[in-house]
Design an enzyme around this catalytic site. Structure first.
Site, short mmCIF file in Angstrom:
data_model
loop_
_atom_site.label_atom_id
_atom_site.label_comp_id
_atom_site.label_asym_id
_atom_site.label_seq_id
_atom_site.Cartn_x
_atom_site.Cartn_y
_atom_site.Cartn_z
N CYS A 56 2.25 1.16 -8.63
CA CYS A 56 3.32 1.66 -7.76
C CYS A 56 4.56 2.01 -8.57
CB CYS A 56 3.65 0.62 -6.69
SG CYS A 56 4.02 -0.99 -7.36
N GLU A 101 5.63 -3.17 1.25
CA GLU A 101 5.77 -2.88 -0.19
C GLU A 101 5.00 -1.59 -0.43
OE1 GLU A 101 7.74 -5.15 -1.37
OE2 GLU A 101 7.41 -6.53 0.28
N GLY A 144 0.84 -1.20 0.00
CA GLY A 144 0.00 0.00 0.00
C GLY A 144 0.86 1.24 0.00
N SER A 145 0.30 2.32 0.50
CA SER A 145 0.98 3.62 0.39
C SER A 145 2.09 3.74 1.44
CB SER A 145 -0.04 4.74 0.60
OG SER A 145 -0.55 4.66 1.91
N ALA A 146 3.02 4.65 1.17
CA ALA A 146 4.11 4.90 2.12
C ALA A 146 3.55 5.45 3.43
CB ALA A 146 5.10 5.88 1.52
N THR A 155 0.73 4.77 4.98
CA THR A 155 0.27 3.67 5.85
C THR A 155 1.45 2.81 6.28
OG1 THR A 155 -1.79 3.65 4.59
CG2 THR A 155 -1.39 1.78 6.02
N GLY A 156 2.37 2.56 5.36
CA GLY A 156 3.54 1.72 5.69
C GLY A 156 4.35 2.33 6.82
P1 NAD Z 1 -3.36 2.37 1.44
O1 NAD Z 1 -2.07 2.49 2.15
O2 NAD Z 1 -4.31 3.49 1.54
O3 NAD Z 1 -4.15 1.06 1.93
C1 NAD Z 1 -3.57 -0.23 1.90
C2 NAD Z 1 -4.26 -1.09 2.93
O4 NAD Z 1 -3.95 -0.63 4.25
C3 NAD Z 1 -5.78 -1.05 2.82
O5 NAD Z 1 -6.25 -2.35 3.06
C4 NAD Z 1 -6.18 -0.08 3.91
O6 NAD Z 1 -7.49 -0.28 4.40
C5 NAD Z 1 -5.16 -0.37 4.98
N1 NAD Z 1 -4.88 0.75 5.88
C6 NAD Z 1 -4.95 2.06 5.62
N2 NAD Z 1 -4.55 2.78 6.70
C7 NAD Z 1 -4.22 1.88 7.65
C8 NAD Z 1 -3.69 1.99 8.99
N3 NAD Z 1 -3.43 3.17 9.55
N4 NAD Z 1 -3.43 0.84 9.68
C9 NAD Z 1 -3.66 -0.36 9.12
N5 NAD Z 1 -4.17 -0.51 7.87
C10 NAD Z 1 -4.43 0.59 7.14
O7 NAD Z 1 -2.99 2.05 -0.09
P2 NAD Z 1 -3.99 2.06 -1.34
O8 NAD Z 1 -4.37 3.48 -1.59
O9 NAD Z 1 -5.05 1.04 -1.18
O10 NAD Z 1 -3.05 1.54 -2.51
C11 NAD Z 1 -2.29 2.37 -3.32
C12 NAD Z 1 -0.87 2.47 -2.78
O11 NAD Z 1 -0.26 1.18 -2.80
C13 NAD Z 1 0.03 3.34 -3.63
O12 NAD Z 1 0.83 4.12 -2.79
C14 NAD Z 1 0.87 2.33 -4.39
O13 NAD Z 1 2.11 2.83 -4.82
C15 NAD Z 1 1.02 1.25 -3.38
N6 NAD Z 1 1.37 -0.02 -4.01
C16 NAD Z 1 2.59 -0.57 -3.77
C17 NAD Z 1 2.95 -1.75 -4.42
C18 NAD Z 1 4.27 -2.41 -4.20
O14 NAD Z 1 4.38 -3.60 -4.47
N7 NAD Z 1 5.31 -1.72 -3.75
C19 NAD Z 1 2.05 -2.35 -5.29
C20 NAD Z 1 0.81 -1.76 -5.48
C21 NAD Z 1 0.47 -0.60 -4.83
#
Ligand code: NAD
Length: 483
Positions: free
Chosen positions: A262, A228, A205-207, A209-210
């Site tokens: 991503c 990731e 997911g996004s940086a 959240t990560g």
């Molecule tokens: P996001 O970070 O908003 O959400 C990802 C997941 O985390 C979702 O299931 C969400 O509900 C959950 N989440 C959100 N906030 C949270 C928290 N505080 N605690 C626990 N869980 C939480 O990401 P998104 O908008 O769904 O996806 C797009 C992002 O993912 C982009 O930044 C993209 O670059 C990244 N991405 C990375 C890769 C990779 O392999 N590096 C691949 C695809 C997408």
């Protein structure tokens, strides 16, 4: 429990309705199930995962239809995603054997050493919306092969795809409790990531959240955390006789999946002297892109972004870049009122004093002009992220220089920034990941090595630093007589 509804971005039609899930119950089910799953022969676990792959393959059209509807991506692209889900099985079986198989080697005389791997236990998987099947599956399949039980939370924007993915595991005969799904948004994600019953968390997911998860896990070095995350990826265009191909590669890099990858190129770094030739070529090509619903009769190049909020955020970002000195090359527009379709935006940000180093997750390309190749590399590395980077054109020597100096996990030449092979490791540096690459190397974070030194009988002696028996006896009697 809160109600959760998923709408098709392209049409606004309701696709799925449900409620947020009970995280405690899902983790408890996984904890109860994992010992038997871990103890099952590897061949049994692989057989079930293979059966899952076969079921997905047989249902390719149905699953692709669901992905296309829920994400808005073109049907052809959704089919590719389903194929990636299927291919993940063979790749993961091979990767498990390659990266984490048993190894034995001789030890001291009469002994032997063994390296074997054990699963962590119960792992949470948090998925993003852009590849709602392939990316969570890229954690789930290797984790299951290694013997872990899973609690999977799909993105709240793609619950239907998440549910369908888990249903295929059930149909394949996965024992109850081994793969569990919880539906919900960030609050459910937080309840899951903070749950004491987890042994680790695998996140895509996004940086933003990560980083929050990294902070949360900072005091828990006992739990595995694989992150990731996103990128602010550069593509450099340098000397080439084929401007058209260069434009195609830039378009693929920046606008495939409506820029919601991503690895999408966010920044085009171009040699100043090529600008006047290349930019019109790029604009002409972008003007021809078909942007339409996933099931449109003329297959579109790209569909909408995920929802109106994301579309609004992107058009606002385009205006913000303009108001800070960016010069629009191609405006980002909303061709269908009320729906999140976007026309690709291209903006020259060379003269902006401060460029934001953020991931703008959509079809928005920022252009920077540079005079020398050294400047191009510096500009490419001018980011806290480090996921993918491409050089288009240039000489083999320049590619070597680019490769050697790029801070990214994917560094390509005359290829788009995206479309990495699942048969290779995949991950980034900087804010793009925490050095636990996924894809082929996912096997590494799904199990931990146990090293054993073994002998058939307990034959041992102390060679140095031992008093002889008589001295030991006389010392003891000295202690006795002093009492
Ligand atoms: P996001 O970070 O908003 O959400 C990802 C997941 O985390 C979702 O299931 C969400 O509900 C959950 N989440 C959100 N906030 C949270 C928290 N505080 N605690 C626990 N869980 C939480 O990401 P998104 O908008 O769904 O996806 C797009 C992002 O993912 C982009 O930044 C993209 O670059 C990244 N991405 C990375 C890769 C990779 O392999 N590096 C691949 C695809 C997408």
């Amino acid at each position: 429990m809160t109600e959760l509804v998923s709408y098709e971005p392209a049409t606004g039609a309701e696709l799925w309705r449900g409620t947020t899930s009970d995280v405690d119950a899902a983790v408890a089910a996984a904890r109860a199930a994992w010992p038997n799953w871990a103890a099952a022969p590897l061949s049994d676990r692989i057989a079930i995962v293979r059966s899952f792959g076969n079921r997905v393959k047989a249902d390719l059209e149905i699953f692709a239809d669901c992905i296309a509807r829920e994400t808005g991506k073109p049907l052809w692209e959704a089919r590719n995603e389903v194929e990636s889900v299927v291919n993940k099985v063979d790749i993961s079986v091979k990767a498990y054997a390659d990266r984490t198989s048993q190894r034995r080697f001789d030890g001291k005389p009469g002994t032997r050493n063994a390296v074997r791997h054990k699963p962590h236990g119960v792992l949470a998987v948090l998925g993003p919306y852009n590849f709602p099947a392939h990316l969570p599956n890229g954690h789930i399949v290797p984790a299951l092969i290694a013997g872990n039980a899973i609690v999977f939370k799909p993105s709240e924007k793609t619950p239907a795809v998440g549910e369908m993915l888990v249903e295929y595991f059930r149909k394949a005969g996965i024992p109850d409790g081994v793969v569990n799904i919880v539906q919900g948004g960030p609050d459910t994600g937080k309840a899951l990531s903070g749950h004491p019953g987890l042994d680790g968390l695998l996140f895509t997911g996004s940086a933003q959240t990560g980083i929050a998860l990294n902070r949360q896990f900072a005091s828990r070095p006992d739990k595995i955390l694989a992150l990731e995350m996103g990128g602010n990826n550069p593509v450099i265009v340098w000397d080439t006789h084929d401007m058209h191909s260069a434009a195609v590669l830039v378009v693929q890099s920046a606008f495939l999946s409506a820029g919601q990858r991503c690895t999408a190129a966010r920044r085009l770094i171009i040699k100043q002297s090529l600008y006047d030739q290349f930019i019109p070529e790029l604009k002409r090509l972008v003007d021809r892109l078909v942007i339409d619903e996933p099931h449109a009769e003329v297959p579109p190049f790209m569909g909408p972004v995920i929802d109106n909020e994301a579309a609004d955020g992107l058009t606002e970002s385009f205006l913000a870049l303009m108001s800070h000195g960016g010069r629009p090359i191609r405006h980002m527009t909303r061709p269908r009122p009320g729906r999140p379709f976007l026309s690709p935006g291209i903006i020259d940000v060379t003269d902006m004093r401060e460029r934001p180093d953020i991931e703008l997750f959509g079809p928005l390309l920022q252009v920077v002009r540079v005079a020398t190749f050294g400047e191009a590399i510096d500009e490419a590395n001018n980011t806290r992220f480090g996921l993918s980077a491409s050089l288009i054109g240039g000489t083999p020597e320049q590619y070597n220089e680019f490769w050697a100096n790029s801070r990214a996990g994917v560094v390509n030449w005359n290829q788009p920034t995206n479309g990495a092979s699942s048969a290779a490791p995949f991950g980034g540096v900087g804010l793009s990941g925490n050095h636990r690459p996924s894809a082929y190397y996912a096997a590494d974070y799904c199990a931990f090595p146990v090293v054993s030194s073994e002998a058939d009988v307990p034959r041992a002696m102390i060679g140095i630093g031992l008093r002889d028996d008589m001295v030991a006896f006389s010392d003891d009697s000295a202690v006795e007589s002093a009492k």
